[in-house]
Write an enzyme that holds these catalytic residues in place. Structure first.
Site, PDB file in Angstrom:
ATOM      1  N   HIS A   1       0.804  -1.223   0.000  1.00  0.00           N
ATOM      2  CA  HIS A   1       0.000   0.000   0.000  1.00  0.00           C
ATOM      3  C   HIS A   1       0.846   1.288   0.000  1.00  0.00           C
ATOM      4  CE1 HIS A   1       0.325   0.154   4.385  1.00  0.00           C
ATOM      5  NE2 HIS A   1      -0.560  -0.779   4.605  1.00  0.00           N
TER       6      HIS A   1
ATOM      7  N   HIS B   1      -5.177  -8.647  14.737  1.00  0.00           N
ATOM      8  CA  HIS B   1      -5.201  -7.479  13.855  1.00  0.00           C
ATOM      9  C   HIS B   1      -6.033  -7.818  12.621  1.00  0.00           C
ATOM     10  CE1 HIS B   1      -4.098  -3.989  11.701  1.00  0.00           C
ATOM     11  NE2 HIS B   1      -2.912  -4.341  11.255  1.00  0.00           N
TER      12      HIS B   1
ATOM     13  N   GLU C   1      -6.294  -6.171   9.679  1.00  0.00           N
ATOM     14  CA  GLU C   1      -5.860  -5.766   8.339  1.00  0.00           C
ATOM     15  C   GLU C   1      -5.689  -7.027   7.487  1.00  0.00           C
ATOM     16  OE1 GLU C   1      -2.656  -2.906   8.233  1.00  0.00           O
ATOM     17  OE2 GLU C   1      -3.121  -2.385   6.152  1.00  0.00           O
TER      18      GLU C   1
ATOM     19  N   ASP D   1      -3.735  -8.360   5.410  1.00  0.00           N
ATOM     20  CA  ASP D   1      -2.548  -9.205   5.298  1.00  0.00           C
ATOM     21  C   ASP D   1      -2.532 -10.257   6.421  1.00  0.00           C
ATOM     22  OD1 ASP D   1      -2.222  -6.830   6.785  1.00  0.00           O
ATOM     23  OD2 ASP D   1      -0.046  -6.955   6.729  1.00  0.00           O
TER      24      ASP D   1
ATOM     25  N   HIS E   1      -1.483  -0.385  14.911  1.00  0.00           N
ATOM     26  CA  HIS E   1      -1.748   0.884  14.248  1.00  0.00           C
ATOM     27  C   HIS E   1      -3.183   0.977  13.717  1.00  0.00           C
ATOM     28  CE1 HIS E   1      -1.341  -0.434   9.848  1.00  0.00           C
ATOM     29  NE2 HIS E   1      -1.165  -1.546  10.539  1.00  0.00           N
TER      30      HIS E   1
ATOM     31  N   ASP F   1       1.516  -6.352  14.274  1.00  0.00           N
ATOM     32  CA  ASP F   1       2.521  -5.627  13.469  1.00  0.00           C
ATOM     33  C   ASP F   1       3.670  -5.066  14.320  1.00  0.00           C
ATOM     34  OD1 ASP F   1       1.235  -5.956  11.009  1.00  0.00           O
ATOM     35  OD2 ASP F   1       0.155  -4.060  11.149  1.00  0.00           O
TER      36      ASP F   1
ATOM     37  N   TYR G   1       9.992   0.221   8.922  1.00  0.00           N
ATOM     38  CA  TYR G   1       8.628  -0.166   9.297  1.00  0.00           C
ATOM     39  C   TYR G   1       8.042   0.842  10.287  1.00  0.00           C
ATOM     40  CZ  TYR G   1       4.707  -3.242  10.033  1.00  0.00           C
ATOM     41  OH  TYR G   1       3.441  -3.754  10.073  1.00  0.00           O
TER      42      TYR G   1
ATOM     43  N   HIS H   1       5.110  -9.721  11.023  1.00  0.00           N
ATOM     44  CA  HIS H   1       5.968  -9.596   9.835  1.00  0.00           C
ATOM     45  C   HIS H   1       7.425  -9.742  10.262  1.00  0.00           C
ATOM     46  CE1 HIS H   1       2.771  -7.997   7.272  1.00  0.00           C
ATOM     47  NE2 HIS H   1       2.480  -7.108   8.204  1.00  0.00           N
TER      48      HIS H   1
END
Ligand code: FEO
Length: 412
Positions: A28, A82, A84, A86, A148, A167, A195, A228
């Site tokens: 993104h 999380h 999101e 991914d 986040h 994350d 990051y 990650h």
């Protein structure tokens, strides 16, 4: 069972079952030059539990890794730290295939999962401090709202002191190695910084507060397992990543300037190099990032902790050059703090770009440089000298901000 993908033991009865994305180069808008991993974890408790999932196209890889230790349909609980995509992208398929008894998420996670996947109304919400039993062990939860996303939460195995940190403390770094102690620390520090700069920076105050809460709660970690990049498992690595996050969140300005720019016919490029030379002569470390060679996320990384952002653009159609406008829009959203902002550029006849850059820097709460550098058409020897002097003037201001007398010189 050999199935092409194997679970990696992280601790006793805890396995990494994620996926390695060697190809992704744009996450993104963030340039992921080393690819990434989507980390999911399997706890082989009495109630086998999956923590997070992976991006949708990587479902098979995750399932095969799980299948290398247990039949996936034995999973009873899924914890979504999380929402999101991914990490949640293949959650619908997992629910369909595995049919877990329960899916846990934070209160906000329950809402965001339902917004992404309308049929996911059966998620069990857990609150800050809640604990659930997996039969032979417990998982506790800590809300990390807006770190986040609103839904973000930590899951923690208190007995083993293992933190599943979504994350947080992660990085985009694809490789066959799974643990931080298997990497070159220069690469780790750079990717972790990148990051933080590109994902966490707007929430720096919340990072500081969270690290305070962790200390207050007396939480200690034998392992930090992010969503990650590599898993942190040595005491020194864990101390180091926590310390780096604490430092980055403070955004204390260093004696370093970031010069970023684009050019049409080479004049703004020549100015940039002369300005950088003046900064270096004034004892300032300079990172020069022409936008034909560096991405917006490289600039954000360089700016983290820098004492100045110096932006150059030619004037194109009465405006800022598009790549420069792009990087400014991106940086503004990341809300960096504690830096001097300055603008320069070559122009042909109208020359609005420098003023427009200054306006955006003002909106970013950059400290004003007190001067600007505009030159018409091609800089001659005198123009280059003026740019060098502009750099030296900025070096004095940066030295004041970073708390070093200009005469001390040297780089850091
Ligand atoms: Fe890795 Fe915020 O998703």
């Amino acid at each position: 069972m050999m199935n092409g993908f194997t679970a990696v033991p992280v601790a006793k009865d805890v396995f990494w079952v994620g996926a390695i994305d060697l190809n992704v180069r744009n996450f993104h808008g963030y340039s992921t030059d080393r690819g990434t991993t989507y980390n999911a974890y399997l706890i082989l408790a009495e109630k086998p539990t999956l923590i997070d999932t992976v991006k949708a196209p990587f479902l098979r890889e995750m399932l095969n890794r799980i299948a290398s230790v247990i039949n996936p349909d034995r999973i009873e609980y899924v914890i979504s730290n999380h929402s999101e995509m991914d990490h949640s992208g293949c959650l619908p398929q997992v629910m369909d295939l595995v049919k877990p008894d329960k899916v846990f998420a934070s209160v906000m996670g329950r809402k965001t999962l339902a917004a992404h996947f309308p049929f996911m109304s059966s998620v069990t919400a857990v609150r800050d401090g809640d604990r659930i039993s997996l039969g032979d062990r417990e998982v506790s939860f800590m809300e990390t709202r807006m770190l986040h996303w609103p839904d973000s939460m930590f899951s923690y195995l208190p007995a083993e002191r293992i933190l599943f940190s979504h994350d947080a403390f992660g990085m985009h770094l694809a490789s066959m190695e799974r643990f931080a102690d298997e990497f070159d620390t220069v690469v780790l520090s750079y990717e972790a910084k990148k990051y933080f700069a590109n994902i966490l920076l707007p929430y720096s105050n919340l990072v500081t507060a969270l690290l305070g809460r962790v200390k207050e709660a007396g939480m200690e970690f034998s392992i930090i397992a992010p969503d990650h990049g590599p898993v942190w498992r040595t005491e020194s690595d864990i101390r180091r990543i926590l310390g780096l996050w604490e430092t980055w969140a403070h955004q204390k300005p260093s004696c370093k300037a970031v010069v970023t720019y684009d050019t049409m016919w080479g004049s703004t490029d020549l100015m940039a190099r002369a300005v950088a030379d003046g900064l270096a002569s004034g004892g300032i470390t300079v990172e020069v990032l022409p936008l034909r060679a560096f991405s917006r996320s490289d600039v954000a990384t360089a700016l983290l902790g820098a004492g100045a952002l110096i932006v150059g653009s030619p004037t194109l159609n009465n405006g800022i050059f598009p790549t420069v406008a792009d990087v400014l829009a991106y940086l503004k959203g990341l809300r960096p703090k504690n830096f001097i902002g300055a603008a320069f550029g070559s122009y042909g006849w109208s020359g609005e770009a420098v003023g427009l850059i200054e306006r955006i820097l003002g909106e970013m709460d950059a400290k004003p440089a007190g001067d600007r550098m505009r030159l018409q058409y091609v800089p001659d020897a005198e123009g280059c000298a003026k740019c060098g002097e502009f750099g030296e003037m900025l070096a004095k201001k940066i030295s004041e901000l970073c708390g070093r007398a200009p005469s001390e010189g040297g780089n850091e």
